[in-house]
Design a protein around this motif. Structure first.
Motif, PDB file in Angstrom:
ATOM      1  N   ASP A 100       0.830  -1.212   0.000  1.00 48.67           N
ATOM      2  CA  ASP A 100       0.000   0.000   0.000  1.00 48.67           C
ATOM      3  C   ASP A 100       0.861   1.257   0.000  1.00 48.67           C
ATOM      4  N   PHE A 101       2.072   1.126   0.528  1.00 50.61           N
ATOM      5  CA  PHE A 101       2.920   2.301   0.677  1.00 50.61           C
ATOM      6  C   PHE A 101       4.060   2.263  -0.324  1.00 50.61           C
ATOM      7  N   ASP A 102       3.803   1.644  -1.464  1.00 53.33           N
ATOM      8  CA  ASP A 102       4.754   1.665  -2.572  1.00 53.33           C
ATOM      9  C   ASP A 102       6.072   1.010  -2.237  1.00 53.33           C
ATOM     10  N   MET A 103       6.042  -0.021  -1.439  1.00 52.22           N
ATOM     11  CA  MET A 103       7.304  -0.649  -1.080  1.00 52.22           C
ATOM     12  C   MET A 103       7.581  -1.919  -1.857  1.00 52.22           C
ATOM     13  N   ARG A 106       6.364  -3.102  -8.962  1.00 48.42           N
ATOM     14  CA  ARG A 106       5.057  -3.112  -9.610  1.00 48.42           C
ATOM     15  C   ARG A 106       4.543  -4.496  -9.929  1.00 48.42           C
ATOM     16  N   LYS A 569      14.786  -6.193   1.530  1.00 51.93           N
ATOM     17  CA  LYS A 569      13.395  -6.436   1.908  1.00 51.93           C
ATOM     18  C   LYS A 569      13.190  -7.936   1.948  1.00 51.93           C
TER      19      LYS A 569
ATOM     20  N   VAL B 214      10.742   6.354   1.732  1.00 52.94           N
ATOM     21  CA  VAL B 214       9.702   5.654   0.985  1.00 52.94           C
ATOM     22  C   VAL B 214       8.693   5.067   1.949  1.00 52.94           C
ATOM     23  N   GLY B 215       7.440   5.255   1.618  1.00 49.72           N
ATOM     24  CA  GLY B 215       6.397   4.597   2.384  1.00 49.72           C
ATOM     25  C   GLY B 215       6.236   5.110   3.796  1.00 49.72           C
ATOM     26  N   ILE B 219       0.792   6.174   4.626  1.00 45.86           N
ATOM     27  CA  ILE B 219      -0.495   6.671   4.133  1.00 45.86           C
ATOM     28  C   ILE B 219      -0.702   6.108   2.744  1.00 45.86           C
ATOM     29  N   ARG B 220      -1.914   5.660   2.458  1.00 45.79           N
ATOM     30  CA  ARG B 220      -2.219   5.198   1.122  1.00 45.79           C
ATOM     31  C   ARG B 220      -2.103   6.372   0.157  1.00 45.79           C
ATOM     32  N   GLY B 239       5.201   5.219  -9.174  1.00 45.05           N
ATOM     33  CA  GLY B 239       4.618   4.672  -7.968  1.00 45.05           C
ATOM     34  C   GLY B 239       5.042   5.403  -6.718  1.00 45.05           C
TER      35      GLY B 239
END
Lengths: 590, 355
Positions: A100-103, A106, A569, B214-215, B219-220, B239
């Motif tokens: 959700d937090f772009d981690m 894609r 990660k 990052v992230g 928050i969405r 993104g």
């Protein structure tokens, strides 16, 4: 399933016993067992039932109709099809929450297509599909639309990968659709043509939510649809629908229980204002209200007539000031759930405390997460005010820029029934702003006082002491989110050793290393998943884990420019399906 | 590895105070020029307004620009600045003397043909020349040509999309133009995250020295930028979130649909004005944008000038209190802080706005 010839429901127990079987199961004919088990809905109970013995396992698998899979990679479609022959509704979850937090990259995965292929073969009577954080392509949607004649409900939460074409397939072909619920869509620019593809005689819709889709839809088509679907009870439109358009929709659907408005950005004539006001006034059944983009103090009052029955008010898209919120809340005495933006500030939260005694859930979102304008947002005072007035609070998500230990201690004393406590002090590693101490005591108090705590997110300046507290007291904890906290491996170890019900652990930017990771060897098979990013893990440690625990999938995502040794990660989860085949190159499965 | 407790905190305090003092210095520079003659009526004849405004403004470029930003005019203020004149010399100085009313300037046709580069960089030059002191880094940032994306965004049908592209590029430039006092919150891993991801650092006009991770905060992306109602498109650009975008809706009387602009991509009223002119030119000139607006006959140039003289349009905004105000009264920073949406009103409708 053929009934065992030895067992008949009319055969008394002593006759069965005379066969030499003292198995308690023989007292209980299969048909009766199946009848009883079919009444059990909870999948947790069903999982327990299936462990009793082989007969119960079989009875259970034949009677399960709702399938819940919390991690789509923990099991394969084939295994599922073999075990459960009669599934009518499926709930599937895909990516880890930090996507959700772009981690995540894609193309990380969680594509539903292989599942749909299996469902099309094994479950032609499938009726409901609910997906969360999965990728759904147009091709998948077409397959879905054409393979299940009884299909009724599609719910997509935080999903991506589809466009207008996919949705068109659904609306064109699913003649019995009762629910189309698209929430928090990650896909940008999904066109609006799908709405116009419902057949002229289509009237079965009960739930329609397209609030997170950007594009305009044909209002004409929407109006016709709403007036045809007499059973519509949930309608959540997107921002493109104006106030006067909303008024016309409301006129057609007075029985709505959940409404998501469109944009309030419009200049209404006095006549239009009256019309929308009376339309809301007539919506006596409303329990849930959301949307409200661009709501201003001038137009908010049109809502008042609909607020008396409201139990859930979602203002997370409405930038309100404290006064506006206070006036609105004065009309909402029955509120149980409230989501707001922090522009209402502490003063607005005081109004929450005084107007909403039944409140159980509060979420406060920041208008300005990056603090670019130094807006004040909310502080510990607001939270305190809410805790004083809303003693039934059990779920809180609170984004703030300052907090004190003393405040949190008082808050949980006021509200000891917290089940979900998610406190996000937005500056990483920020201490108690009054005493400059760590926030250990705050979260210690939460763990100690809130015995029902199931979900916890920590923030602020924290040492291992916090995790000692959590491990020692938070015995019902199931989900823990940690960021920028801890002082050594010991912190993570305390949690892994101390929390028996832990299912999901997500950690980022903490000084936990291989020792901490490996201390949970035995634990991870009892958990759904573990996420660790930007910690001190190395490839060596991850490989060791993977080697020791073959039934865990250990996946590592390398960041660009990182060296050979670091594991940037790490995502660890139990699986009976073995390593996944669809991982993109950047994801290494060890 | 224990986080440096006091070190972090102390640093943050230092940084904050540095930023704060710089910010106030900036404001002083902009406003500390004493009282000047202003025309508050706004309805007076165009040319007299212009002449009085021009004559009352001192010669220094710096004060010129800043004062013009606060002058009350019928059209958008700041449209007479010498910097702008230099951009449009090829279009004839006489045209520029006429009231520069939104949405048209006499060189309207010319603007469409002008390369965006010239227009944009010209504005930037003017701005950066007048801002001194701590804002030097800002000027280098803006001069990087990252603004080129803005005109593109206003022309394309994908306003939101390109707008974010503009933001993102801006951010990347900002990170390169970061002040040395940027504090990173995450020891060890931050440099990697800062350089690899295009979050950029927080060097906005509001002083904030924290590096963005990052992230974080979690928050969405669709919830970000709630200030201006749209944020669901942040995913499109790598993104990554677009912090600081301040999108407001712009409506125009008679236009079939609204547009959105990101106020943060502009730093003066003049920039906003030219961007809006471009955006809405199709409604007055009859040009169709890619959005497929119904085409009308192209107005002749003389008709254009008539529109100008007639003070056809006025730019107004709705502030936080819900009142409709004339754009241009307050300093830019104050304006974007309080502006919730913009509206291009017909001059006749705007009569009630005069104070």
């Amino acid at each position: 399933m053929d009934p065992d010839p030895k067992k008949s429901k009319f055969l008394p127990s002593n006759l069965l016993n005379s066969n030499g079987s003292s198995h308690p199961q023989s007292l209980f004919p299969d048909e009766v067992l199946e009848k009883v088990l079919s009444l059990i809905d909870s999948h947790k109970d069903r999982n327990s039932v299936s462990l009793v013995c082989k007969d119960w396992y079989n009875a259970e698998r034949w009677t399960r109709s709702n399938l819940f899979i919390g991690n789509c990679y923990s099991v394969s479609p084939e295994i599922v099809a073999r075990r459960f022959p009669k599934i009518k509704s499926v709930r599937l979850k895909g990516k880890p929450r930090f996507s959700d937090f772009d981690m995540l990259p894609r193309d990380w995965g969680a594509n539903v297509h292989s599942w749909l292929v299996m469902f099309a073969k094994a479950y032609p009577f499938l009726e409901e599909l609910r997906l969360k954080r999965m990728t759904v392509s147009d091709q998948s949607m077409e397959l879905l639309a054409k393979s299940f004649p009884h299909f009724r409900a599609l719910s997509l939460s935080s999903c991506d990968g589809f466009t207008d074409d996919g949705l068109k397939a659904i609306t064109t072909h699913c003649g019995n659709l009762t629910e189309l619920d698209i929430r928090d869509s990650v896909t940008v620019d999904v066109g609006g043509g799908w709405l116009s593809c419902f057949p002229e005689d289509f009237s079965s819709l009960e739930i329609l939510n397209f609030s997170s889709l950007n594009s305009e839809v044909s209002f004409e088509a929407l109006e016709k649809l709403v007036s045809r679907c007499r059973s519509l009870r949930v309608l959540k439109v997107n921002e493109s629908i104006t106030l006067d358009q909303l008024q016309r929709l409301l006129v057609h659907a007075p029985l709505l229980t959940e409404l998501g408005t469109g944009s309030f950005l419009q200049e209404l004539t006095p006549r239009q204002y009256e019309d929308i006001e009376s339309a809301f006034g007539n919506s006596k059944n409303l329990q849930v209200l959301s949307g409200l983009w661009d709501a201003t103090s001038f137009y908010l009052p049109v809502l008042y007539g609909a607020c008396s029955g409201l139990t859930f008010l979602n203002l997370s898209d409405a930038v309100l000031q404290s006064g506006e919120l206070a006036k609105l809340l004065a009309h909402c005495p029955n509120l149980r759930r409230l989501w707001v933006i922090d522009t209402v500030e502490d003063k607005g939260l005081e109004a929450v405390g005084s107007s909403c005694p039944l409140l159980e859930e509060l979420r406060v979102f920041p208008v300005d997460p990056y603090d670019l304008d130094h807006r004040h947002g909310v502080s510990e005072m607001g939270f305190l005010a809410v805790s004083r007035g809303c003693r039934k609070l059990r779920y809180v998500l609170y984004f703030c820029r300052r907090m004190t230990n003393a405040a949190v201690v008082t808050i949980v004393q006021n509200c000891p029934d917290f089940t979900h406590f998610r406190l996000c002090i937005m500056n990483p590693r920020q201490p108690d702003y009054l005493t400059n101490e760590t926030m250990d005591e705050a979260f210690g108090a939460v763990a100690k006082t809130c015995t029902k705590l199931r979900r916890l997110s920590v923030s602020g300046l924290l040492t291992d002491t916090t995790f000692e507290y959590i491990g020692k007291y938070a015995k019902n904890l199931e989900t823990l989110s940690v960021a920028f906290a801890g002082s050594s491996d010991r912190g993570m170890q305390c949690v892994l050793e101390g929390c028996p019900k832990l299912r999901k652990l997500e950690i980022r930017d903490c000084p936990f290393g291989n020792a901490a990771l490996l201390s949970g060897l035995k634990k991870y098979e009892m958990m759904r998943s573990l996420w660790m990013s930007s910690c001190n893990l190395t490839m060596k440690g991850c490989r060791l884990l993977a080697r020791e625990m073959p039934r865990l999938n250990v996946e590592v995502i390398k960041d660009k420019g990182s060296d050979e040794i670091q594991a940037d990660k790490v995502y660890v989860y139990r699986s009976v399906a073995g390593p996944r085949q669809d991982a993109p190159p950047v994801v290494l499965t060890l | 590895m224990s986080p440096p407790l006091l070190g972090v905190e102390g640093q943050s305090q230092c940084n904050v105070s540095l930023m704060a003092s710089s910010a106030s210095a900036d404001r002083v520079a902009k406003n500390g020029l004493g009282l000047k003659e202003r025309n508050y009526l706004g309805l007076s004849d165009c040319s007299s307004v212009d002449s009085s405004a021009v004559s009352s403004v001192p010669e220094e470029k710096k004060s010129n620009l800043n004062l013009k930003a606060t002058e009350l005019r019928l059209g958008l203020p700041g449209s007479q600045s010498p910097e702008r004149e230099s951009d449009f010399t090829l279009l004839g100085p006489s045209k520029l003397d006429e009231k520069q009313l939104f949405p048209l300037i006499p060189s309207k046709d010319g603007i469409c043909l002008l390369s965006q580069k010239t227009v944009v960089s010209g504005n930037k030059r003017g701005f950066s020349d007048t801002v001194d002191g701590f804002s030097e880094s800002k000027s280098t940032v803006f001069n990087d040509g990252s603004w080129m994306f803005n005109p593109a965004s206003s022309d394309s049908g994908q306003t939101k999309l390109a707008g974010n592209a503009g933001i993102n590029v801006m951010l990347s430039n900002r990170s390169s133009g970061t002040q040395p006092s940027v504090k990173t919150e995450v020891p060890g891993n931050t440099s990697k995250e800062c350089s690899n991801k295009m979050n950029g650092s927080n060097t906005n006009s509001a002083p904030a020295s924290k590096a963005q991770v990052v992230g974080w905060p979690p928050i969405r992306s669709f919830r970000k930028n709630s200030l201006a109602p749209t944020s669901k498109n942040n995913d499109e650009v790598d993104g990554k979130p677009g912090p600081g975008a301040l999108f407001v809706k712009v409506s125009m009387d008679g236009a079939p649909y609204l547009r959105k602009v990101d106020l943060r991509t502009y730093s003066t009223y003049q920039e906003l004005s030219s961007a809006l002119e471009k955006m809405f030119s199709c409604f007055t000139l009859g040009q169709c944008g890619p959005q497929g607006a119904p085409s009308r006959e192209t107005l002749s140039e003389s008709k254009l000038r008539d529109l100008l003289h007639g003070s056809e349009y006025v730019l107004t905004y709705e502030d936080k209190d819900g009142d409709w105000m004339l754009v241009g009264d307050v300093p830019w920073e104050m304006f974007i802080d309080s502006c919730k949406r913009l509206k291009i009103m017909k001059g006749s409708d705007a009569i009630g706005l005069e104070c």
